[in-house]
Every structure is written in structure tokens, then in C-alpha cells.
Design an enzyme around this catalytic site. Structure first.
Site, mmCIF file in Angstrom:
data_model
loop_
_atom_site.group_PDB
_atom_site.id
_atom_site.type_symbol
_atom_site.label_atom_id
_atom_site.label_comp_id
_atom_site.label_asym_id
_atom_site.label_seq_id
_atom_site.Cartn_x
_atom_site.Cartn_y
_atom_site.Cartn_z
ATOM 1 C CG HIS A 1 -1.410 6.143 -2.706
ATOM 2 N ND1 HIS A 1 -2.588 5.947 -3.382
ATOM 3 C CD2 HIS A 1 -1.636 5.716 -1.429
ATOM 4 C CE1 HIS A 1 -3.485 5.430 -2.557
ATOM 5 N NE2 HIS A 1 -2.935 5.282 -1.361
ATOM 6 C CG HIS B 1 -1.927 1.087 1.281
ATOM 7 N ND1 HIS B 1 -3.120 0.967 1.964
ATOM 8 C CD2 HIS B 1 -1.917 2.343 0.755
ATOM 9 C CE1 HIS B 1 -3.803 2.095 1.847
ATOM 10 N NE2 HIS B 1 -3.088 2.951 1.130
ATOM 11 C CD GLU C 1 -7.454 6.663 4.691
ATOM 12 O OE1 GLU C 1 -7.997 6.596 3.585
ATOM 13 O OE2 GLU C 1 -6.379 7.287 4.898
ATOM 14 C CG HIS D 1 -7.662 3.331 -0.283
ATOM 15 N ND1 HIS D 1 -6.982 2.702 -1.284
ATOM 16 C CD2 HIS D 1 -6.766 4.151 0.325
ATOM 17 C CE1 HIS D 1 -5.728 3.138 -1.297
ATOM 18 N NE2 HIS D 1 -5.554 4.020 -0.329
HETATM 19 N N1 HPA Z 1 -6.680 7.338 1.242
HETATM 20 C C1 HPA Z 1 -7.359 7.650 0.147
HETATM 21 N N2 HPA Z 1 -6.780 8.105 -0.960
HETATM 22 C C2 HPA Z 1 -5.470 8.260 -0.962
HETATM 23 C C3 HPA Z 1 -4.706 7.955 0.149
HETATM 24 C C4 HPA Z 1 -5.346 7.451 1.304
HETATM 25 O O1 HPA Z 1 -4.758 7.138 2.361
HETATM 26 N N3 HPA Z 1 -3.423 8.236 -0.190
HETATM 27 C C5 HPA Z 1 -3.426 8.665 -1.466
HETATM 28 N N4 HPA Z 1 -4.662 8.690 -1.941
HETATM 29 ZN ZN ZN Z 2 -3.724 4.782 0.488
#
Ligand code: HPA
Ligand code: ZN
Length: 333
Positions: A18, A16, A199, A196
């Protein structure tokens, strides 16, 4: 071996991260200058001072702005190469990297420019650093289903270079259900799928990711703990959660690291892994994340090893490669 030495010695897979979130201010300045693109900061110090977030959106606004300086294939190569050098330092031997094509195609950058730059860095990481990798293409969930379908269409020409599709950006108000049809099409085309969920969003979004998107992994998922039935499902299915501790701290998902639930999740039998998410913005790469949770939660050496083993088990590597790395972990003193 003490805990710190073990963290450094463990081979690890990152599941994970980006690539746009690995953009270090120094490189951002260099590329902005090279491309003659203005950025709203005078210095690296000023950039770092802007990295004070109170939720996911406050981060995303700055993250998308930073990506604006990326124009040429070489820029995407340089971005990914700098990340692989960090992997080498942290003994991350395999990485499954998210990229957000819409952040770039919406600015008129060709899909090919993005993927070719990243792909070349992946090839060089293998030959020069011995690091294996896969690319995961994420749809931006704040954009429309139609835009996601268009992005999937573009990705089909690069099917061999993209192992999975994912879902990122602003979670609340953009549930997985919005992308049920596009994920069905991606699965039919042969992509693995991740998303995702949980979160900032509720446990309900994790259910949707499982039932509607039929994901192979959940990214983050830390709010699953609020729903005991969901916890049972995750444990029974050995569903991996790619947890990002420093990210959760910086985006105020947790108040302090002592309150992070990764150790509880692990102890209950959830298949959690440790990841850096957007390390340039959140103050640390893989080993920094391991160190932060070890200090705050008093993790044992056995737990550290289990987290590293989980990272390989949850990866999209071949079974043979997984077994090889896991046996190296067992062989550590
Ligand atoms: N959450 C959602 N989108 C994202 C994240 C994240 O932690 N990091 C980069 N884009
Ligand atoms: Zn992320």
C-alpha cells in the site's frame, strides 16, 4: 552464494504494498512541515513508538492519520519515489502498488492529484531505475457500496493508468459480498480484480472473493489453511496468495514467525508470494520479509527461488516479461 546473498540477488516482483503504508516518519515530518499540517507527534522516535499494534484496526487508525498530511501532487510523487528507491535497494524490479483514493478524496483532495503524482513517480521509476509498475486502486471496505461505486466512476477517466481494483481496510464485518456489484462493474469496465481476504477474516471470505468477486489474486489469504476444501481449490486453480509475513507478525495474525504458515502453504502447492504490505509500519521492505521467514522457517535456496518465480508468475506483467525474469532466476547459481 549463501541464503542472504541469494535473497539480495534474486529479482523480485512485489504484488502487495500500500503506497500509504510506505510513508516513512522522516518524510511524513518533512511533508507535514511543508504543508503546515499539525501531526500529533514531537519526533520521529515518538512516531515509531506509536507503531505498536494489536490487530488490523489499531494499525489502520494510525495509517489513515498519517496519510492526512498528503495534500499536493508533489507529496504523492515523493511518497512513491521514496518507495521505488527502496525497491531498487532490494532488487524489486516490478511492483503492483495499491492506493486508497477514498482516504484522500474524503479529505477534499482531488482524485487527479493522487493519481497524477503516483503516475509520474511510476514513469520516473521506469526511466531512472528500470523498475516497472502498475497501480491498483483499492476500495475501503468499511465505507459503503455506494461510495465504492462513486470511486469507480472517478477511476474510469484514468482507466489506462489503473490495472486492477482491490479491496482493503477493516476486514471483519465487511465481507467481499458487500462489494459484489461494484466488482462486477469494474470487471465489465476491463479492470483486473484482487481483494484482501483471510487476513483476519475467515476462510469463508476467501470463498466469497473467489466466487462473488471473481478475483485474479487473493491478498493475504493465510487463513485459507483452516479449510481443506478451500486449499484444494486454491491449489487446483493456481490462485496466487500475496502473503505479507512481517505484517502478519506485527498485526498479531501470527504469534511469532516460527508459526507462520507460508512454508507449509508453499510445500502443499499453493501459489504463495512474499510482500511487504505496509513496510514503514511493519518494520521492513521486501528483503526484510524474505530474511525473516528464511531465518524462522529455515527455507531452502530452492524455496527462495520458487517464491521469487511465483511473484513474477502471479504478476500482471506480459508473458514475455515474466519469462525473461524467470529465466534470470534459473540462471542464478
Ligand atoms: N489489510 C487491510 N487493509 C490494509 C492493510 C492490510 O493489511 N494495509 C493497508 N490497508
Ligand atoms: Zn494489505
Amino acid at each position: 552464494m549463501n541464503h542472504l546473498e541469494l535473497i539480495r540477488a534474486l529479482p523480485k516482483a512485489e504484488l502487495h504494498v500500500h503506497i500509504e503504508g510506505t510513508f516513512e516518519p522522516e518524510l511524513m515530518f518533512a511533508i507535514a512541515q511543508r504543508n503546515k499540517v499539525a501531526i500529533p507527534y514531537q519526533s520521529v522516535e515518538e512516531v515509531k513508538q506509536a507503531y505498536n499494534f494489536h490487530n488490523l484496526q489499531s494499525f489502520l487508525d494510525i495509517y489513515y492519520a498519517g496519510a492526512n498530511v498528503l495534500i499536493d501532487e508533489q507529496d504523492f510523487y515523493d511518497l512513491a519515489w521514496a518507495y521505488f528507491e527502496k525497491c531498487a535497494e532490494d532488487h524489486v524490479v516490478h511492483s503492483e502498488i495499491f492506493f486508497d483514493p477514498q482516504t484522500h478524496t474524503d479529505r477534499g483532495i482531488a482524485f487527479a492529484t493522487v493519481i497524477n503524482g503516483l503516475q509520474k513517480a511510476c514513469e520516473d521509476a521506469k526511466t531512472k531505475l528500470g523498475i516497472t509498475s502498475h497501480l491498483i486502486m483499492c476500495f475501503l471496505r468499511h465505507l459503503s457500496e455506494e461510495a465504492a461505486f462513486e470511486t469507480l466512476e472517478q477511476a474510469l477517466a484514468y482507466k489506462d493508468q489503473i490495472i486492477a481494483v482491490g479491496l482493503d481496510s477493516s476486514e471483519i464485518g465487511h465481507p467481499p459480498a458487500k462489494f459484489e456489484r461494484v466488482f462486477a462493474k469494474a470487471r465489465e469496465a476491463g479492470f483486473l480484480v484482487v481483494a484482501h481476504a483471510g487476513e483476519e477474516g475467515p476462510a469463508e471470505y476467501v470463498w466469497e472473493a473467489l466466487d462473488l468477486l471473481k478475483v485474479n489474486r487473493i491478498d493475504h489469504g493465510v487463513r485459507s489453511e483452516e479449510d481443506p476444501e478451500l486449499m484444494q481449490r486454491l491449489i487446483a486453480e493456481k490462485m496466487p496468495l500475496t502473503v505479507c509475513p512481517l505484517s502478519n507478525l506485527k498485526l498479531c495474525v501470527v504469534e511469532n514467525m516460527q508459526q507462520h504458515n507460508i512454508r507449509r502453504l508453499l510445500q502443499q502447492g499453493v501459489h504463495v508470494t512474499v510482500n511487504s504490505d505496509d513496510p514503514s509500519y511493519f518494520g521492513g521492505y521486501m528483503n526484510d520479509n524474505f530474511i525473516a521467514i528464511t531465518e524462522a522457517l529455515d527455507l531452502s535456496q530452492e524455496e527462495l527461488k520458487q517464491l521469487a518465480i511465483n511473484s513474477f508468475e502471479a504478476s500482471f506483467m506480459s508473458e514475455t516479461e515474466k519469462t525473461q525474469w524467470i529465466s534470470k532466476i534459473h540462471a542464478l547459481a
